[in-house]
Scaffold this active site. Structure first.
Site: not given
Ligand SMILES: NC(=O)c1ccc[n+]([C@@H]2O[C@H](COP(=O)([O-])OP(=O)(O)OC[C@H]3O[C@@H](n4cnc5c(N)ncnc54)[C@H](OP(=O)(O)O)[C@@H]3O)[C@@H](O)[C@H]2O)c1
Length: 282
Positions: A48, A53, A78, A111
């Site tokens: 994704d 980004y 997106k 988005h």
């Molecule tokens: N459509 C939208 O408006 C929108 C908005 C936000 C996000 N998104 C999508 O959703 C995805 C995920 O959301 P997000 O980036 O907010 O974060 P998330 O997946 O909720 O959390 C990521 C965080 O958790 C840590 N983490 C991941 N796996 C872990 C584990 N097994 N143990 C401990 N810590 C862990 C990561 O650390 P490390 O990186 O250090 O491993 C990072 O700091 C985004 O990357 C994006 O693709 C979409």
């Protein structure tokens, strides 16, 4: 079979791997390319990204260098939230394809229903213009499925009432303790797959006591519980990780949560204090 090769089926028959690899806040460059390459080598088949980004180039390079057949991979990007004209959307789709270096994208989402600067003011007419450009790109074979992100019920209704194609996906903020039940049910009742962005509350969920207790009982980590929780609600999680240990652990989901555990996870307090949740229950 690994969860990474299990699929949901979208409303147009296209299949989508049940777990996607998130790439928000991963800058364009070697680090992101390596993280995506690592995820693909560990078995992820769904990535994704977003035009906003700024890392479509790195994602595309990792996909193209992976040696994995293109048909086995699922790439989402997106349309930036501020692009609300048909011509602007058509041009931006071309840019995404060029940056990714791919002939087609598997899924392309609007988005958000509002430009980021005004998160409480949906642009209904602009969303219809953008949607018609996505429909056209879908008909031309540039995108296999089209969808939306951050759309609340009135925003979804606007597309349902005036668009020609029902969105295949609504990607929304979703994690234990913040599941947007009104928007989730509406989307699912109208045939959309709901994708959970920030399924770990961007990390905020991982220190919660209840989720740690449930994780301990299953011999897994809180992150694995949070990701498994989504799957059990028929919601598609998009965990983001950069460390290899996290990327690998997040795909090991071979356990089940009990109804009592699901209820306890649904009732968690909201753990993502850092983010504005917009007017997400509209
Ligand atoms: N459509 C939208 O408006 C929108 C908005 C936000 C996000 N998104 C999508 O959703 C995805 C995920 O959301 P997000 O980036 O907010 O974060 P998330 O997946 O909720 O959390 C990521 C965080 O958790 C840590 N983490 C991941 N796996 C872990 C584990 N097994 N143990 C401990 N810590 C862990 C990561 O650390 P490390 O990186 O250090 O491993 C990072 O700091 C985004 O990357 C994006 O693709 C979409």
């Amino acid at each position: 079979m690994s969860i990474l090769t299990e699929t949901f089926t979208l409303n147009n028959g296209v299949t989508i791997p049940k777990v996607g690899f998130g790439t928000w806040q991963m800058p364009e460059g070697a680090e992101t390319q390596e993280a995506v390459a690592k995820a693909l080598s560990l078995g992820y088949r769904h990535v994704d990204t977003a035009h906003a980004y700024g890392n479509e180039g790195s994602v595309g390079r990792a996909v193209r260098a992976s040696g994995i057949d293109r048909e086995e991979l699922f790439v989402t990007s997106k349309l930036p939230a501020q692009v609300k004209t048909r011509d602007g959307a058509t041009k931006t789709i071309e840019e995404s394809l060029r940056s990714l270096g791919l002939d087609y994208m598997d899924l392309y989402l609007i988005h958000a229903p509002w430009p980021w600067a005004t998160p409480d003011q949906s642009d209904d007419e602009g969303n219809l213009q953008a949607w018609s450009a996505l429909e056209e790109a879908h008909a031309a074979g540039q995108i296999r499925a089209i969808g939306i992100s951050n759309f609340a019920v009135p925003d979804m209704q606007n597309i349902l009432d005036h668009g020609d194609i029902i969105p295949a996906v609504n990607q929304i903020l979703y994690y234990c303790g913040f599941t947007q039940p009104i928007n989730t049910s509406f989307a699912q009742d109208h045939g959309m797959v709901v994708e959970a962005y920030s399924p770990l509350a961007t990390g905020g969920l991982l220190t919660d006591r209840t989720i740690n207790e449930i994780a301990h009982a299953h011999g897994v980590t809180p992150a694995q519980v949070a990701i498994r929780f989504c799957i059990e609600q028929y919601v598609l999680p998009l965990p983001k990780a950069t460390s290899e240990a996290h990327i690998s652990a997040n795909a090991q989901l071979d356990f089940s949560l009990s109804p009592e555990e699901i209820s306890a996870l649904e009732a968690l307090p909201d753990s993502n204090f850092a983010r504005s949740h917009f007017d997400s229950q509209r």
